[in-house]
Write an enzyme that holds these catalytic residues in place. Structure first.
Site, PDB file in Angstrom:
ATOM      1  N   GLU A  68      45.206  10.488   2.550  1.00 51.65           N
ATOM      2  CA  GLU A  68      46.056  10.992   3.697  1.00 51.65           C
ATOM      3  C   GLU A  68      47.254  11.671   3.518  1.00 51.65           C
ATOM      4  O   GLU A  68      47.577  12.808   4.393  1.00 51.65           O
ATOM      5  CB  GLU A  68      46.242   9.943   4.458  1.00 51.65           C
ATOM      6  N   ILE A 123      48.229   3.773   3.689  1.00 53.87           N
ATOM      7  CA  ILE A 123      48.649   2.541   4.755  1.00 53.87           C
ATOM      8  C   ILE A 123      47.541   3.273   5.727  1.00 53.87           C
ATOM      9  O   ILE A 123      47.920   4.004   6.823  1.00 53.87           O
ATOM     10  CB  ILE A 123      49.899   2.617   5.494  1.00 53.87           C
ATOM     11  N   THR A 126      49.158   2.619  10.403  1.00 53.47           N
ATOM     12  CA  THR A 126      50.574   2.622  10.343  1.00 53.47           C
ATOM     13  C   THR A 126      51.397   1.891  11.498  1.00 53.47           C
ATOM     14  O   THR A 126      52.407   1.454  11.330  1.00 53.47           O
ATOM     15  CB  THR A 126      51.168   4.059   9.646  1.00 53.47           C
ATOM     16  N   SER A 238      43.420  -0.988  12.212  1.00 54.12           N
ATOM     17  CA  SER A 238      43.045  -0.618  10.793  1.00 54.12           C
ATOM     18  C   SER A 238      41.698  -1.028  10.649  1.00 54.12           C
ATOM     19  O   SER A 238      41.101  -1.617  11.571  1.00 54.12           O
ATOM     20  CB  SER A 238      44.338  -1.090   9.645  1.00 54.12           C
ATOM     21  N   LYS A 241      39.225  -4.239  10.553  1.00 52.71           N
ATOM     22  CA  LYS A 241      38.000  -4.409  11.627  1.00 52.71           C
ATOM     23  C   LYS A 241      37.045  -4.488  10.648  1.00 52.71           C
ATOM     24  O   LYS A 241      36.149  -5.420  11.019  1.00 52.71           O
ATOM     25  CB  LYS A 241      38.049  -3.554  12.671  1.00 52.71           C
ATOM     26  N   ARG A 255      33.806   2.960  17.693  1.00 52.17           N
ATOM     27  CA  ARG A 255      35.029   4.135  18.167  1.00 52.17           C
ATOM     28  C   ARG A 255      34.297   4.788  18.815  1.00 52.17           C
ATOM     29  O   ARG A 255      33.268   5.786  18.378  1.00 52.17           O
ATOM     30  CB  ARG A 255      35.272   4.433  16.629  1.00 52.17           C
TER      31      ARG A 255
HETATM   32  P1  AMP Z   1      42.867   1.906  14.247  1.00 48.87           P
HETATM   33  O1  AMP Z   1      43.981   0.781  14.114  1.00 48.87           O
HETATM   34  O2  AMP Z   1      41.421   1.247  14.187  1.00 48.87           O
HETATM   35  O3  AMP Z   1      42.853   2.450  15.776  1.00 48.87           O
HETATM   36  O4  AMP Z   1      42.953   2.907  13.235  1.00 48.87           O
HETATM   37  C1  AMP Z   1      44.026   3.510  13.002  1.00 48.87           C
HETATM   38  C2  AMP Z   1      43.621   5.020  12.739  1.00 48.87           C
HETATM   39  O5  AMP Z   1      43.404   5.800  14.018  1.00 48.87           O
HETATM   40  C3  AMP Z   1      44.636   5.975  11.862  1.00 48.87           C
HETATM   41  O6  AMP Z   1      44.332   5.967  10.715  1.00 48.87           O
HETATM   42  C4  AMP Z   1      44.147   7.223  12.562  1.00 48.87           C
HETATM   43  O7  AMP Z   1      43.643   8.103  11.858  1.00 48.87           O
HETATM   44  C5  AMP Z   1      43.337   7.017  13.833  1.00 48.87           C
HETATM   45  N1  AMP Z   1      43.760   7.846  15.028  1.00 48.87           N
HETATM   46  C6  AMP Z   1      45.210   8.084  15.512  1.00 48.87           C
HETATM   47  N2  AMP Z   1      45.202   8.738  16.563  1.00 48.87           N
HETATM   48  C7  AMP Z   1      44.099   8.615  17.236  1.00 48.87           C
HETATM   49  C8  AMP Z   1      43.206   8.886  18.309  1.00 48.87           C
HETATM   50  N3  AMP Z   1      44.028   9.523  19.406  1.00 48.87           N
HETATM   51  N4  AMP Z   1      41.887   8.646  18.496  1.00 48.87           N
HETATM   52  C9  AMP Z   1      41.169   7.907  17.774  1.00 48.87           C
HETATM   53  N5  AMP Z   1      41.864   7.774  16.289  1.00 48.87           N
HETATM   54  C10 AMP Z   1      43.208   7.910  16.116  1.00 48.87           C
HETATM   55 MG    MG Z   2      44.381   5.636   8.845  1.00 47.55          MG
END
Ligand code: AMP
Ligand code: MG
Length: 327
Positions: A68, A123, A126, A238, A241, A255
């Site tokens: 990344e 990470i 983040t 992250s 899940k 998602r």
């Molecule tokens: P989560 O905690 O499952 O939402 O995953 C974090 C990931 O969400 C990060 O690695 C990003 O690549 C992704 N992310 C960041 N912004 C967005 C967004 N607006 N819509 C969907 N995914 C996102």
């Molecule tokens: Mg990520």
């Protein structure tokens, strides 16, 4: 057993990276930069990527790595002190590390798609990392567009989800055809895991992002009603899940893209490791249309639309409801 050397080298590097991430989080993680897309990146993201790319490049020099982060920000004169901090942190794990090494190692993650390549999120989550919640270090090996090996370290995840106050720090490892193993990060515990055998959709537990903007809430609420879900969903940052679905802590993770599908296809490093971990634990992962995830196209899952990860038994029912109700 397949990929023994790959597993051994990758797991050792991930464990070092996890130590760095936890140490930085406990000491002080305030050194946070903003990337061009305004998302946060910390000295731990850079340190983790440096450690893992170094190990993979040294052991498998012919393999491409798609990670990344890159070192562009760190090379700017105004961020010289950040590069120094990253170097100091990596030096604790790898003696004699120099600032030049850090830039070189991080940029080893700028590879491109090949018949065999690794993808790394140093990470994942983040925002969760900065909040003090869940995050993951996610690494996968892809051959001919298909994930063959996936590893997910979750340093803040309880070993026993039924006892959230218990010991934390797990690593999930899956290789194609060989199941999914969950181990404690200290190596003391290790056992095969499998998804829940729940086919009764009304009883299942859904997992979702803590960041509500990462999935379409309106369409999710509508779907929950149609499926008759009765249990409250569990928020978690992250790819942890995916680990949660794989070990039966939950049954479904969706998602649903917000707005136009073309605006934000998913990144390969956000799903490759998690997907094989769920599949090898007996679950199923597709996009919202029921299509397999295609990891052969570039850094994005550009031919897929959203994500459905489930215990397998409820998958068809969820896809059917999505096809009819979520245009
Ligand atoms: P989560 O905690 O499952 O939402 O995953 C974090 C990931 O969400 C990060 O690695 C990003 O690549 C992704 N992310 C960041 N912004 C967005 C967004 N607006 N819509 C969907 N995914 C996102
Ligand atoms: Mg990520």
């Amino acid at each position: 057993m397949a990929y023994e050397r790959e597993k051994q080298i990758a797991i050792a590097a991930i464990i070092l990276a996890a130590k760095l991430c936890e140490r930085v989080r406990q000491e002080d993680n305030s050194a946070t930069l903003r990337k061009a897309d305004t998302s946060p990146v910390t000295i731990a993201d850079f340190g983790s990527q440096g450690i893992i790319c170094q190990a993979l490049s040294a052991a498998f020099p012919d393999d491409s790595i798609i990670a990344e982060e890159d070192a562009t920000l760190l090379q700017k004169p105004e961020f010289a002190s950040i590069l120094t901090q990253v170097t100091e942190q990596v030096k604790i794990e790898l003696d004699h590390t120099r600032e030049d090494d850090i830039v070189t190692w991080i940029n080893q993650g700028n590879g491109s798609i090949a018949s065999r390549y690794w993808t790394l999120d140093p990470i994942d989550g983040t925002k969760g990392y900065l909040r003090g919640d869940q995050y993951a270090i996610a690494l996968a090996l892809i051959e001919q567009g298909k994930v063959q090996l996936g590893m997910l370290a979750c340093p803040a995840l309880p070993l026993d989800y039924q006892q959230p106050e218990s010991e934390v720090g797990v690593i999930f490892v899956a290789s194609r055809g060989e199941g999914t193993i969950m181990s404690s990060l200290d190596g003391k515990w290790s056992y095969p895991i499998s998804v829940n055998q729940t086919g009764n959709i009304g009883k299942i537990r859904r997992l979702e992002s803590v960041e509500s903007s990462h999935s379409d809430q309106t369409r999710q609420n509508y779907l929950d009603q149609i499926l008759g879900l009765t249990q409250p969903s569990k928020p978690m940052d992250s790819q942890a899940k995916y680990g949660a679905v794989a070990r039966g802590e939950g049954d479904l993770y969706l998602r649903i893209p917000v707005g136009n599908r073309a605006t934000r296809p998913e990144n390969i490093w956000d799903h490759a490791a998690g997907a094989i971990i769920v599949e090898e634990a007996g679950g199923k992962v597709t996009d919202l249309r029921g299509k397999s995830l295609d990891f052969s196209l570039g850094t994005k899952l550009s031919e897929n639309y959203g994500i459905v990860a489930s215990n397998g038994l409820i998958h068809e029912q969820v896809i059917k409801a999505l096809l009819v109700n979520i245009p």
